[in-house]
Design an enzyme around this catalytic site. Structure first.
Site, mmCIF file in Angstrom:
data_model
loop_
_atom_site.group_PDB
_atom_site.id
_atom_site.type_symbol
_atom_site.label_atom_id
_atom_site.label_comp_id
_atom_site.label_asym_id
_atom_site.label_seq_id
_atom_site.Cartn_x
_atom_site.Cartn_y
_atom_site.Cartn_z
ATOM 1 N N HIS A 305 65.703 52.697 47.873
ATOM 2 C CA HIS A 305 66.886 52.299 48.638
ATOM 3 C C HIS A 305 66.662 50.992 49.379
ATOM 4 C CE1 HIS A 305 67.628 56.783 48.745
ATOM 5 N NE2 HIS A 305 68.376 56.233 47.816
ATOM 6 N N ASN A 570 68.721 43.676 27.487
ATOM 7 C CA ASN A 570 67.488 44.221 28.065
ATOM 8 C C ASN A 570 66.936 45.317 27.154
ATOM 9 O OD1 ASN A 570 68.292 42.633 30.177
ATOM 10 N ND2 ASN A 570 68.972 44.322 31.470
ATOM 11 N N ARG A 581 60.257 47.771 28.095
ATOM 12 C CA ARG A 581 60.688 46.699 29.004
ATOM 13 C C ARG A 581 60.001 46.749 30.371
ATOM 14 N NH1 ARG A 581 67.002 48.413 30.048
ATOM 15 N NH2 ARG A 581 66.875 47.297 32.001
ATOM 16 N N CYS A 618 75.792 41.522 28.652
ATOM 17 C CA CYS A 618 75.582 41.857 30.061
ATOM 18 C C CYS A 618 74.114 42.099 30.384
ATOM 19 C CB CYS A 618 76.439 43.047 30.469
ATOM 20 S SG CYS A 618 76.012 44.549 29.590
HETATM 21 C C1 PEP Z 1 70.804 46.150 29.120
HETATM 22 O O1 PEP Z 1 70.083 47.005 28.600
HETATM 23 O O2 PEP Z 1 70.795 44.961 28.770
HETATM 24 C C2 PEP Z 1 71.705 46.509 30.228
HETATM 25 C C3 PEP Z 1 72.563 45.656 30.726
HETATM 26 O O3 PEP Z 1 71.571 47.758 30.749
HETATM 27 P P1 PEP Z 1 70.424 48.183 31.776
HETATM 28 O O4 PEP Z 1 69.617 46.980 32.131
HETATM 29 O O5 PEP Z 1 71.110 48.795 32.937
HETATM 30 O O6 PEP Z 1 69.657 49.172 30.942
HETATM 31 MG MG MG Z 2 70.529 49.064 28.972
#
Ligand code: PEP
Ligand code: MG
Length: 711
Positions: A305, A570, A581, A618
């Site tokens: 948090h 990502n 990742r 995104c």
């Molecule tokens: C992604 O995987 O690129 C994504 C935007 O989702 P998150 O980073 O929340 O897994």
């Molecule tokens: Mg993702």
């Protein structure tokens, strides 16, 4: 009830007495009841109780009622667990021994600084550079080192302690309100947990008894907090173990009230680098926020948090540096680089000069860019690219406006689960989503359904430990396995859609089957709203994230059955390159601009274009300067990134020519390595004159030199 508990399944019967497992216990007076429904309350695969409802008249419970009841049970379960945890600690016999054992060893003096530029590394938690003086925040459990002279009458000590609890409670209420009005109720909700501890009868009784026994309020507090701390720390479940920080924060607060005027902490002077044991949310309310330049902590991580608060407030932060508290002394100078996750003690003049320059450069660039937020985001030859923001809390919304984003391209609903320590119910979600939709209207808000699991732990659902969590029951798989929670969320999103600007996004779809299953549940959610006469937007676009190679490869089929795509680079990078990742040992292989990832993006863009549906990106890559020309060149129409990156991305887009970057994107798919792709993109930025830009050039040059973000 027993059957529900042992099987872990709901039990529903119209005529309970006719059920083969029916057992009659006269003392319950149950003979009045006819129909019966029971659902187990399960936390992390353990049944902790059963929730039952009985009716006097015979009645059928339909499947949607059972689902709602299951959701209730899931939401109640953590509350029961909390109460039980507190009761469990309260019942412990050896608290005095545990209390003493729980204290940390006394502090060793900070070393003399013969060496300069001592660099310590931790977890990058909130980006930004700070240069300032260290303010070492003492650990809460150094309570016993304080000078405290008790009253001679133990009863007086009890009274003082009870007064201190009352005072702490008032302070917490005040903070909840202060942060609530400043940053949104979702952040303030964290303090509810603290209030719950202070209100716990077992906790208060324990303090009272201990104060009577020791005749010393501070000692009582120290012992009781120590007991709780030890018990929480022994828990095997990391979610419960993490609760120790809440208990410590509460203990610290009661201590401050108890000692009152006698032990005023030195106020923070401007530019303070707070070094603490943990990054706690309470810090932001207790310390003068405007004077905090950065926070560095020994424990904690980027999803705590405190970390969420730090990012929201744009305070640079680094967590998880072992031994940092012993290594620093208050008043000495240091540099914190939150984006890189490092602190440099005793910096020499040369390094200070370098960092001051970088800091100034970043500020100038950000100011320059923010000032231009009203300008359109389009290439020189007139192709317009929507720039939206990735957010996760209502409190992030102010950043969307500040940096001029055109709506929200990704609203990460799982952040609510972290901020609330449990996922909120349908009502609360509906209110929250609605407030976001209203605040953004007429700009679009893309709400993503829960994306927990993998590296994001799910706080209040049973989630088995898995050997490969990134390949396990995460994201949409978890939602499809927990239909009660999923449907409650879908209803909440649709309820918020009445404003007409909401899009619904499904994460981590790997196949058409999954998309269809999710859509069937969406249809059920819509149907239940329809039957209840609750208003909603009948045309909410339902889209999916391309985050797994199989989705990109079968994008043609998926595109025919959904309304939009958003590429989550990502995860797409993680799954294409087989690189976890979050694993620093393989981070050097992780590169969202690898030609293989670009090729999958290209396939997705083509499929979207054939089906005539919009496509965005995104993932974190959409805020990286090197990626921008390539993503635009691939034909991406919307980039959703960290709000603060929006102006820089816009500035880059405005200097590009679509014809050029389209050729770059094609070339990038035909090279063999990510390094070659980087070179193509860097030359484009150079040719567009961006690296020589008077305001953002130096900043861009430093950015393009760095490895791409690991997401
Ligand atoms: C992604 O995987 O690129 C994504 C935007 O989702 P998150 O980073 O929340 O897994
Ligand atoms: Mg993702």
């Amino acid at each position: 009830m027993g059957l529900a508990a042992t099987t872990g399944q709901p039990v529903v019967t119209i005529h309970a007495r006719e059920h083969p497992q029916y057992k009659y216990f006269a003392e319950t007076g149950e003979e009045r009841f006819e129909s019966f429904m029971a659902v187990p309350m399960i936390v992390r695969d353990v049944t902790i109780g059963v929730l039952a409802v009985q009716t006097i008249l015979p009645r059928e419970f339909d499947s949607s009622e059972v689902e709602i009841f299951k959701t209730c049970a899931q939401l109640i379960a953590p509350v029961v667990i909390n109460a039980r945890l507190l009761a469990l600690v309260g019942a412990s016999d050896d608290e005095a021994a545990l209390g003493i054992a729980g204290h940390e060893a006394s502090e060793s003096p900070a070393p003399d600084r013969e060496e300069l530029n001592i660099e310590l590394h931790g977890i990058p938690t909130s980006p930004g550079i700070a240069i300032g003086t260290i303010y070492r925040l003492e650990t809460p459990l150094k309570l016993e080192q304080l000078q405290y002279t008790p009253n001679s009458d133990p009863e007086r000590e009890v009274e003082e302690l009870m007064d201190a609890i009352g005072e702490a409670r008032r302070v917490l209420d005040g903070m909840r309100e202060k942060l609530g009005s400043k940053f949104g109720l979702d952040l303030a909700a964290v303090f509810q947990t603290h209030i719950q501890i202070l209100e716990d009868k077992g906790f208060v009784a324990k303090l009272r008894n201990e104060a009577l026994a020791t005749g010393n309020a501070l000692e009582a507090l120290t012992n009781v907090i120590g007991t709780y701390r030890m018990t929480f720390q022994r828990m095997s479940d990391p979610y419960f173990r993490e609760r120790v920080t809440d208990v410590e924060d509460v203990g610290q607060r009661v201590m401050e009230s108890l000692l009152g005027e006698r032990h005023h902490t030195t106020p923070l002077s401007e530019g303070a680098i707070v070094v603490a044991s943990n990054l706690l949310p309470g810090m932001f309310a207790r310390l003068e926020v405007e004077n905090i330049a950065a926070i560095v902590s020994e424990h904690g991580g980027p999803t705590s948090h405190g970390a969420i608060f730090a990012r929201t407030l744009e305070v640079p932060a680094v967590t998880g540096i072992p031994g940092i508290q012993a290594a620093v002394r208050s008043g000495e100078m240091a540099i914190v680089d939150g984006g890189e996750g490092r602190i440099i003690l005793a910096p020499d003049e040369g390094l200070l000069y370098e960092y001051r320059r970088t800091q100034k450069r970043n500020t100038v660039a950000i100011e320059h860019l923010d000032a231009l937020r009203g300008r359109p985001s389009e290439t020189r030859d007139g192709r317009s690219i929507r720039l939206t923001a990735n957010v996760g809390l209502v409190s992030d919304l102010r950043l969307v406006d500040q940096h001029g984003a055109d709506g929200i391209g990704l609203f990460r609903t799982e952040m609510l689960a972290f901020a609330h320590r449990g996922f909120p119910g349908e009502e609360e979600q509906a209110e929250l989503y609605e407030s976001v939709a209203k605040a953004m209207a007429p700009r679009t808000v893309t709400i993503r359904t829960l994306d927990l699991g993998g590296d994001k732990e799910m706080p209040n659902t049973s989630m088995p430990l898995e050997d490969n969590p990134q390949l396990g029951c995460r994201s949409i798989r978890l939602s499809l396995a927990n239909q009660g929670i999923f449907k409650a969320q879908l209803r909440a999103i649709y309820r918020a859609s009445a404003a007409g600007n909401v899009r619904l996004m499904l994460p981590m779809i790997t196949s058409l089957d999954e998309l269809r299953s999710a859509k069937a549940l969406i249809a059920e959610a819509i149907d239940s709203l329809e039957r209840a006469g609750i208003p909603y937007d009948k045309n909410v676009p339902v889209g999916l994230m391309i985050e797994v190679p199989s989705a990109a490869i079968t994008a043609e089929a998926l595109a025919r059955e959904c309304d939009f795509f958003s590429i989550g680079t990502n995860d797409l990078t993680q799954y294409t390159l087989a690189v976890d990742r979050g694993n620093e040992h393989v981070a050097h292989i992780y590169d969202p601009l690898h030609p293989a990832v670009l090729t999958l993006m290209d396939a997705s863009v083509r499929a979207a274009s054939r089906a005539n549906i919009p496509i965005s990106v995104c993932g974190e890559v959409s805020s990286h300067p090197l990626a921008v020309p390539l993503l635009v060149g691939l034909g991406i129409q919307e980039l959703s990134s960290t709000p603060s990156a929006v102006p820089l991305v816009k500035e880059i887009i405005r200097e590009l020519d679509f014809g050029d970057v389209e050729a770059d994107a094609r070339a990038a798919q035909n090279v063999g390595t990510a390094a070659e792709v980087h070179r193509i993109a860097a030359s484009r930025l150079r040719e567009a004159g961006l690296l020589e830009h008077p305001d953002i050039g130096p900043w861009l040059r430093s950015l393009v030199d760095k490895a791409l973000p690991s997401g």
